[in-house]
Write a protein that holds these residues in place. Structure first.
Motif, PDB file in Angstrom:
ATOM      1  N   UNK A 107       4.290  -5.411 -12.055  1.00 54.81           N
ATOM      2  CA  UNK A 107       5.336  -4.779 -12.856  1.00 54.81           C
ATOM      3  C   UNK A 107       5.888  -3.522 -12.178  1.00 54.81           C
ATOM      4  N   UNK A 108       4.999  -2.746 -11.562  1.00 51.53           N
ATOM      5  CA  UNK A 108       5.448  -1.535 -10.880  1.00 51.53           C
ATOM      6  C   UNK A 108       6.432  -1.862  -9.765  1.00 51.53           C
ATOM      7  N   UNK A 109       6.211  -2.983  -9.090  1.00 52.56           N
ATOM      8  CA  UNK A 109       7.117  -3.388  -8.017  1.00 52.56           C
ATOM      9  C   UNK A 109       8.443  -3.900  -8.572  1.00 52.56           C
ATOM     10  N   UNK A 110       8.370  -4.837  -9.487  1.00 53.43           N
ATOM     11  CA  UNK A 110       9.601  -5.468  -9.964  1.00 53.43           C
ATOM     12  C   UNK A 110      10.451  -4.521 -10.807  1.00 53.43           C
ATOM     13  N   UNK A 215       8.242 -16.549   5.293  1.00 51.64           N
ATOM     14  CA  UNK A 215       8.511 -17.578   4.290  1.00 51.64           C
ATOM     15  C   UNK A 215       8.711 -16.963   2.902  1.00 51.64           C
ATOM     16  N   UNK A 216       7.954 -15.935   2.598  1.00 46.12           N
ATOM     17  CA  UNK A 216       8.123 -15.245   1.310  1.00 46.12           C
ATOM     18  C   UNK A 216       9.483 -14.573   1.245  1.00 46.12           C
ATOM     19  N   UNK A 217       9.938 -14.035   2.365  1.00 41.79           N
ATOM     20  CA  UNK A 217      11.277 -13.460   2.443  1.00 41.79           C
ATOM     21  C   UNK A 217      11.460 -12.270   1.528  1.00 41.79           C
ATOM     22  N   UNK A 218      12.534 -12.274   0.756  1.00 40.53           N
ATOM     23  CA  UNK A 218      12.869 -11.136  -0.108  1.00 40.53           C
ATOM     24  C   UNK A 218      12.081 -11.206  -1.409  1.00 40.53           C
ATOM     25  N   UNK A 219      10.778 -11.171  -1.272  1.00 39.98           N
ATOM     26  CA  UNK A 219       9.888 -11.238  -2.428  1.00 39.98           C
ATOM     27  C   UNK A 219       8.955 -10.054  -2.448  1.00 39.98           C
ATOM     28  N   UNK A 220       7.881 -10.195  -3.192  1.00 41.22           N
ATOM     29  CA  UNK A 220       6.900  -9.125  -3.328  1.00 41.22           C
ATOM     30  C   UNK A 220       5.499  -9.676  -3.040  1.00 41.22           C
ATOM     31  N   UNK A 221       4.648  -8.829  -2.477  1.00 39.16           N
ATOM     32  CA  UNK A 221       3.252  -9.175  -2.210  1.00 39.16           C
ATOM     33  C   UNK A 221       2.348  -8.241  -3.001  1.00 39.16           C
ATOM     34  N   UNK A 222       1.356  -8.806  -3.693  1.00 37.42           N
ATOM     35  CA  UNK A 222       0.351  -8.015  -4.407  1.00 37.42           C
ATOM     36  C   UNK A 222      -1.018  -8.438  -3.893  1.00 37.42           C
ATOM     37  N   UNK A 223      -1.850  -7.460  -3.545  1.00 39.48           N
ATOM     38  CA  UNK A 223      -3.191  -7.766  -3.028  1.00 39.48           C
ATOM     39  C   UNK A 223      -4.242  -6.978  -3.792  1.00 39.48           C
ATOM     40  N   UNK A 246       8.806  -5.486  -1.497  1.00 37.32           N
ATOM     41  CA  UNK A 246       7.801  -4.509  -1.864  1.00 37.32           C
ATOM     42  C   UNK A 246       6.401  -5.074  -1.793  1.00 37.32           C
ATOM     43  N   UNK A 247       5.411  -4.177  -1.816  1.00 34.63           N
ATOM     44  CA  UNK A 247       4.007  -4.569  -1.771  1.00 34.63           C
ATOM     45  C   UNK A 247       3.202  -3.676  -2.699  1.00 34.63           C
ATOM     46  N   UNK A 248       2.353  -4.298  -3.518  1.00 34.07           N
ATOM     47  CA  UNK A 248       1.421  -3.574  -4.377  1.00 34.07           C
ATOM     48  C   UNK A 248       0.016  -3.814  -3.863  1.00 34.07           C
ATOM     49  N   UNK A 268       8.886   1.377  -1.243  1.00 33.43           N
ATOM     50  CA  UNK A 268       8.728   0.048  -1.832  1.00 33.43           C
ATOM     51  C   UNK A 268       7.269  -0.391  -1.907  1.00 33.43           C
ATOM     52  N   UNK A 269       6.357   0.535  -1.671  1.00 36.97           N
ATOM     53  CA  UNK A 269       4.926   0.245  -1.716  1.00 36.97           C
ATOM     54  C   UNK A 269       4.290   1.025  -2.865  1.00 36.97           C
ATOM     55  N   UNK A 270       3.434   0.348  -3.605  1.00 33.52           N
ATOM     56  CA  UNK A 270       2.620   1.000  -4.637  1.00 33.52           C
ATOM     57  C   UNK A 270       1.159   0.821  -4.234  1.00 33.52           C
ATOM     58  N   UNK A 271       0.477   1.937  -4.057  1.00 29.00           N
ATOM     59  CA  UNK A 271      -0.908   1.924  -3.587  1.00 29.00           C
ATOM     60  C   UNK A 271      -1.853   2.436  -4.662  1.00 29.00           C
ATOM     61  N   UNK A 272      -3.017   1.803  -4.763  1.00 33.09           N
ATOM     62  CA  UNK A 272      -4.135   2.374  -5.517  1.00 33.09           C
ATOM     63  C   UNK A 272      -5.369   2.287  -4.633  1.00 33.09           C
ATOM     64  N   UNK A 273      -6.330   3.154  -4.886  1.00 26.44           N
ATOM     65  CA  UNK A 273      -7.434   3.374  -3.947  1.00 26.44           C
ATOM     66  C   UNK A 273      -8.624   2.455  -4.210  1.00 26.44           C
ATOM     67  N   UNK A 274      -8.397   1.146  -4.143  1.00 24.26           N
ATOM     68  CA  UNK A 274      -9.444   0.146  -4.368  1.00 24.26           C
ATOM     69  C   UNK A 274     -10.194   0.449  -5.667  1.00 24.26           C
TER      70      UNK A 274
END
Length: 314
Positions: A107-110, A215-223, A246-248, A268-274
């Motif tokens: 949600x934070x990314x989109x 392949x993901x292109x103009x999308x978002x990655x969350x890990x 963006x990437x979360x 475009x990046x949202x980070x949290x500390x594990x």
């Protein structure tokens, strides 16, 4: 009954140390650093409560590692088996919490919350129109308890979903389209959002690299899995070139993430500390497993979340 000698690692999830301290009949050691942990174990402590591992923790008297994480890639399974050390994990303890956190990152990314927070720190008022999740295509890679928790939540938000699981034939959850790992390239091309909810791969193998990001292109990655799953150089390049929206990330290849990493400054990046799995509920849930296994350690029985030599939970 002889008191059991237990070492508490100095970095533990919320509530874990308090739970162990509440149990009678334990002699507790709480060193301030890793060297102190190793020293306490060398002096004969039998149990280690830990979230992390170092080779010098494997002392001759160690009999049980009560792990506070779900991952096992850091542990020397063959050496533990050879010495007769039982390793138990916190698998399942933080599933709902991590699923919520993964959804929050998505949600934070989109909705461009990360960018809005950066503007807030500069008192900069600017409208940032976000995207709606409803109707987006979400690929969930890893359908353990965390991935399944994400899928259940995403159903209510109206996302189209595809899951990837090592053995789709064993899947019994809420998704109707579950594919094997070999389908990852086609799924990345289909998805708007790729979410990683799986543990590290053997040997730290990368799952998402340049080809998958293209392949993901103009999308978002969350890990919310492990940092080793993503080629961070390829990720930074995709973000800097504007190919990825963006990437979360709750996890990174090196933790803590070095201050020099371009990920810190990318809007475009949202980070949290594990910390996706950390919540006030962690300690009591983990404690239920620990209390059961403590009774098994003392009196015999069937361990919960014990890890076999091949890495499987028993």
């Amino acid at each position: 009954m002889t008191e059991l000698s237990v070492v508490l690692h100095h970095k533990l999830p919320p509530g874990v140390a308090d739970f162990v301290r509440s149990i009678p009949g334990l002699t507790l050691h709480a060193p301030a650093d890793d060297e102190g942990v190793a020293s306490a174990l060398q002096q004969g402590a039998e149990v280690l409560v830990t979230y992390t591992w170092r080779p010098d923790f494997l002392a001759p008297g160690l009999k049980w590692i009560a792990g506070c994480g779900a991952g096992i890639e850091q542990y020397p399974l063959a050496s533990l088996q050879a010495q007769g050390v039982t390793l138990t994990t916190a698998a399942g303890v933080h599933a709902e919490c991590v699923a919520e956190h993964a959804f929050a990152l998505m949600l934070a990314l989109t909705r461009r919350i990360g960018e809005s927070v950066r503007n807030m720190t500069r008192a900069h008022w600017v409208a940032l129109p976000g995207e709606e999740l409803g109707g987006k295509k979400l690929a969930i890679v890893g359908l353990g308890s965390i991935g399944e928790g994400v899928a259940r939540r995403a159903q209510a938000w109206g996302l189209d979903m595809v899951g990837i699981k090592r053995n789709p034939a064993n899947y019994t959850g809420c998704l109707t389209d579950v594919r094997p790992p070999e389908a990852l390239p086609e799924v990345c091309a289909w998805a708007d959002i790729v979410m990683l909810c799986l543990p590290a791969l053997p040997g730290g193998r990368v799952l998402i690299g340049k080809a998958e990001l293209e392949r993901l292109g103009a999308g978002w990655l969350v890990n919310v899995g492990r940092g080793s799953l993503v080629d961070e150089t390829a990720l930074v390049d995709a973000l800097q070139q504007g190919r990825l929206r963006g990437a979360g990330l709750d996890v990174t290849q090196v933790e803590p993430l070095p201050a020099s990493s371009p990920l810190w400054a990318d809007p475009c990046v949202v980070l949290s500390a594990h910390n996706a799995g950390d919540s006030p509920g962690f300690g009591p849930r983990w404690g239920t497993i620990f209390a059961h296994n403590l009774d098994v350690f003392r009196h015999g029985g069937v361990w919960r979340n014990a890890v076999a030599a091949n890495g499987a939970l028993t």
